[in-house]
Design a protein around this motif. Structure first.
Motif, PDB file in Angstrom:
ATOM      1  N   GLY A  52     -23.344  55.615  12.840  1.00 48.68           N
ATOM      2  CA  GLY A  52     -22.418  56.566  13.435  1.00 48.68           C
ATOM      3  C   GLY A  52     -22.646  58.027  13.099  1.00 48.68           C
ATOM      4  N   THR A  53     -23.790  58.341  12.524  1.00 47.54           N
ATOM      5  CA  THR A  53     -24.117  59.734  12.222  1.00 47.54           C
ATOM      6  C   THR A  53     -25.293  60.167  13.105  1.00 47.54           C
ATOM      7  OG1 THR A  53     -25.650  59.142  10.439  1.00 47.54           O
ATOM      8  CG2 THR A  53     -23.337  59.471   9.831  1.00 47.54           C
ATOM      9  N   ILE A  54     -25.636  61.469  13.058  1.00 47.08           N
ATOM     10  CA  ILE A  54     -26.760  61.929  13.873  1.00 47.08           C
ATOM     11  C   ILE A  54     -28.057  61.361  13.311  1.00 47.08           C
ATOM     12  CG2 ILE A  54     -28.071  63.916  14.715  1.00 47.08           C
ATOM     13  CD1 ILE A  54     -25.499  65.536  14.718  1.00 47.08           C
ATOM     14  N   PHE A  55     -28.823  60.728  14.186  1.00 49.70           N
ATOM     15  CA  PHE A  55     -30.115  60.120  13.876  1.00 49.70           C
ATOM     16  C   PHE A  55     -31.054  61.163  13.277  1.00 49.70           C
ATOM     17  CE2 PHE A  55     -34.318  59.061  15.963  1.00 49.70           C
ATOM     18  CZ  PHE A  55     -34.684  58.057  15.070  1.00 49.70           C
ATOM     19  N   GLY A  56     -31.735  60.812  12.194  1.00 39.60           N
ATOM     20  CA  GLY A  56     -32.663  61.733  11.539  1.00 39.60           C
ATOM     21  C   GLY A  56     -33.757  62.227  12.465  1.00 39.60           C
ATOM     22  N   GLY A  57     -34.204  61.366  13.377  1.00 39.70           N
ATOM     23  CA  GLY A  57     -35.222  61.779  14.342  1.00 39.70           C
ATOM     24  C   GLY A  57     -34.711  62.863  15.281  1.00 39.70           C
ATOM     25  N   SER A  58     -33.439  62.799  15.630  1.00 39.05           N
ATOM     26  CA  SER A  58     -32.839  63.851  16.459  1.00 39.05           C
ATOM     27  C   SER A  58     -32.718  65.146  15.665  1.00 39.05           C
ATOM     28  CB  SER A  58     -31.455  63.432  16.961  1.00 39.05           C
ATOM     29  OG  SER A  58     -31.559  62.385  17.888  1.00 39.05           O
ATOM     30  N   LEU A  59     -32.344  65.046  14.393  1.00 38.01           N
ATOM     31  CA  LEU A  59     -32.235  66.237  13.545  1.00 38.01           C
ATOM     32  C   LEU A  59     -33.567  66.976  13.498  1.00 38.01           C
ATOM     33  CD1 LEU A  59     -30.201  64.750  10.571  1.00 38.01           C
ATOM     34  CD2 LEU A  59     -29.385  66.468  12.192  1.00 38.01           C
ATOM     35  N   TYR A  60     -34.645  66.227  13.272  1.00 34.33           N
ATOM     36  CA  TYR A  60     -35.951  66.877  13.172  1.00 34.33           C
ATOM     37  C   TYR A  60     -36.468  67.343  14.531  1.00 34.33           C
ATOM     38  CZ  TYR A  60     -40.723  68.072  12.696  1.00 34.33           C
ATOM     39  OH  TYR A  60     -41.887  68.767  12.790  1.00 34.33           O
ATOM     40  N   SER A  61     -36.454  66.460  15.519  1.00 32.54           N
ATOM     41  CA  SER A  61     -37.076  66.808  16.794  1.00 32.54           C
ATOM     42  C   SER A  61     -36.350  67.943  17.512  1.00 32.54           C
ATOM     43  CB  SER A  61     -37.191  65.582  17.700  1.00 32.54           C
ATOM     44  OG  SER A  61     -35.918  65.024  17.971  1.00 32.54           O
ATOM     45  N   ALA A  87     -41.557  69.119   6.941  1.00 37.43           N
ATOM     46  CA  ALA A  87     -40.794  68.239   6.059  1.00 37.43           C
ATOM     47  C   ALA A  87     -39.319  68.443   6.360  1.00 37.43           C
ATOM     48  CB  ALA A  87     -41.075  68.569   4.599  1.00 37.43           C
ATOM     49  N   ILE A  88     -38.551  67.373   6.232  1.00 41.96           N
ATOM     50  CA  ILE A  88     -37.109  67.471   6.422  1.00 41.96           C
ATOM     51  C   ILE A  88     -36.432  66.899   5.183  1.00 41.96           C
ATOM     52  CG2 ILE A  88     -36.971  65.284   7.683  1.00 41.96           C
ATOM     53  CD1 ILE A  88     -34.644  66.612   9.325  1.00 41.96           C
ATOM     54  N   ARG A  89     -35.402  67.595   4.747  1.00 39.77           N
ATOM     55  CA  ARG A  89     -34.600  67.130   3.613  1.00 39.77           C
ATOM     56  C   ARG A  89     -33.184  66.924   4.135  1.00 39.77           C
ATOM     57  NH1 ARG A  89     -36.084  70.447  -0.300  1.00 39.77           N
ATOM     58  NH2 ARG A  89     -37.496  68.871  -1.066  1.00 39.77           N
ATOM     59  N   PHE A  90     -32.740  65.668   4.083  1.00 42.56           N
ATOM     60  CA  PHE A  90     -31.395  65.340   4.537  1.00 42.56           C
ATOM     61  C   PHE A  90     -30.426  65.620   3.388  1.00 42.56           C
ATOM     62  CE2 PHE A  90     -34.350  62.517   6.788  1.00 42.56           C
ATOM     63  CZ  PHE A  90     -34.093  62.909   8.080  1.00 42.56           C
ATOM     64  N   ARG A  91     -29.405  66.427   3.651  1.00 39.94           N
ATOM     65  CA  ARG A  91     -28.441  66.818   2.614  1.00 39.94           C
ATOM     66  C   ARG A  91     -27.201  65.945   2.632  1.00 39.94           C
ATOM     67  NH1 ARG A  91     -31.435  70.123  -0.624  1.00 39.94           N
ATOM     68  NH2 ARG A  91     -32.496  71.652   0.637  1.00 39.94           N
ATOM     69  N   LYS A  92     -26.704  65.641   3.825  1.00 35.93           N
ATOM     70  CA  LYS A  92     -25.530  64.786   3.956  1.00 35.93           C
ATOM     71  C   LYS A  92     -25.491  64.217   5.369  1.00 35.93           C
ATOM     72  CE  LYS A  92     -21.465  66.779   4.041  1.00 35.93           C
ATOM     73  NZ  LYS A  92     -20.294  67.507   3.636  1.00 35.93           N
ATOM     74  N   PRO A  93     -24.827  63.088   5.567  1.00 33.84           N
ATOM     75  CA  PRO A  93     -24.746  62.495   6.902  1.00 33.84           C
ATOM     76  C   PRO A  93     -24.016  63.415   7.873  1.00 33.84           C
ATOM     77  CG  PRO A  93     -24.072  60.914   5.224  1.00 33.84           C
ATOM     78  CD  PRO A  93     -24.189  62.247   4.548  1.00 33.84           C
ATOM     79  N   ALA A  94     -24.590  63.580   9.056  1.00 36.66           N
ATOM     80  CA  ALA A  94     -24.029  64.484  10.063  1.00 36.66           C
ATOM     81  C   ALA A  94     -23.089  63.724  10.972  1.00 36.66           C
ATOM     82  CB  ALA A  94     -25.149  65.138  10.859  1.00 36.66           C
ATOM     83  N   THR A  95     -21.813  64.062  10.896  1.00 36.33           N
ATOM     84  CA  THR A  95     -20.793  63.396  11.700  1.00 36.33           C
ATOM     85  C   THR A  95     -20.134  64.332  12.704  1.00 36.33           C
ATOM     86  OG1 THR A  95     -19.178  63.857   9.977  1.00 36.33           O
ATOM     87  CG2 THR A  95     -20.288  61.712   9.877  1.00 36.33           C
ATOM     88  N   GLU A  96     -20.726  65.500  12.899  1.00 30.26           N
ATOM     89  CA  GLU A  96     -20.184  66.473  13.848  1.00 30.26           C
ATOM     90  C   GLU A  96     -21.325  67.308  14.408  1.00 30.26           C
ATOM     91  OE1 GLU A  96     -18.161  69.843  11.585  1.00 30.26           O
ATOM     92  OE2 GLU A  96     -18.230  68.198  10.123  1.00 30.26           O
ATOM     93  N   THR A  97     -21.021  68.172  15.358  1.00 26.74           N
ATOM     94  CA  THR A  97     -22.028  69.031  15.971  1.00 26.74           C
ATOM     95  C   THR A  97     -22.652  69.945  14.925  1.00 26.74           C
ATOM     96  OG1 THR A  97     -20.906  68.974  18.104  1.00 26.74           O
ATOM     97  CG2 THR A  97     -22.405  70.825  17.718  1.00 26.74           C
TER      98      THR A  97
END
Length: 155
Positions: A52-61, A87-97
């Motif tokens: 239910g969070t933003i997919f990491g692939g979407s965050l990067y792409s 490189a991508i560093r995920f800080r916290k799960p994205a649950t909003e825009t």
């Protein structure tokens, strides 16, 4: 400066370009001289992962092409520009825009041009944060862009 009619049209084309359309991201502003770009990445059925969070692939792409494209637009055609590393560093799960702002100031363009008067190529590192509306960082993307004057590297 703001957006011109030309960059508004380029923004529309960019948002409908098939490889970018699939990211779920949307370019919301391109400065007239390509010195700044804003994007928005909503949590939606297209970007939501199994938890239910933003997919990491979407965050990067969604942020992937912009530093390279900005340099291609800001430098003359005598330069060859390529993405070299990321490189991508995920800080916290994205649950909003989430939002990102890319900046390519004149001084950076001048530094690259100056460096390339003495050498054939240069690698430049850039960082962009994906943040919520309050500025909380959800992911940080680091990009290395290669710029060259070598004719053999044109494809």
């Amino acid at each position: 400066m703001g957006e011109s009619l030309r960059t508004r049209l380029e923004r529309v084309v960019f948002n409908w370009w098939p490889s970018y359309l699939g990211t779920g991201g949307r370019v919301t502003h391109i400065e007239d001289d390509w010195s700044e770009i804003h994007l928005k990445l909503p949590l939606s059925w297209r970007t939501r992962n199994i938890v239910g969070t933003i997919f990491g692939g979407s965050l990067y792409s969604a942020v992937d092409p912009f530093y390279m494209v900005m340099l291609m637009r800001r430098l003359s055609e005598e330069y060859v520009v390529w993405d070299k590393d990321a490189a991508i560093r995920f800080r916290k799960p994205a649950t909003e825009t989430l939002y990102a702002t890319f900046e390519m100031p004149d001084v950076e363009v001048e530094r690259i041009e100056t460096a390339l008067t003495d050498q054939e190529s240069v690698d430049r590192e850039y960082t962009v944060d994906l943040v919520d509306s309050e500025g909380v960082v959800y992911a940080t993307v680091e990009k290395t862009v290669h710029v060259s004057t070598d004719e053999d590297k044109r494809a």
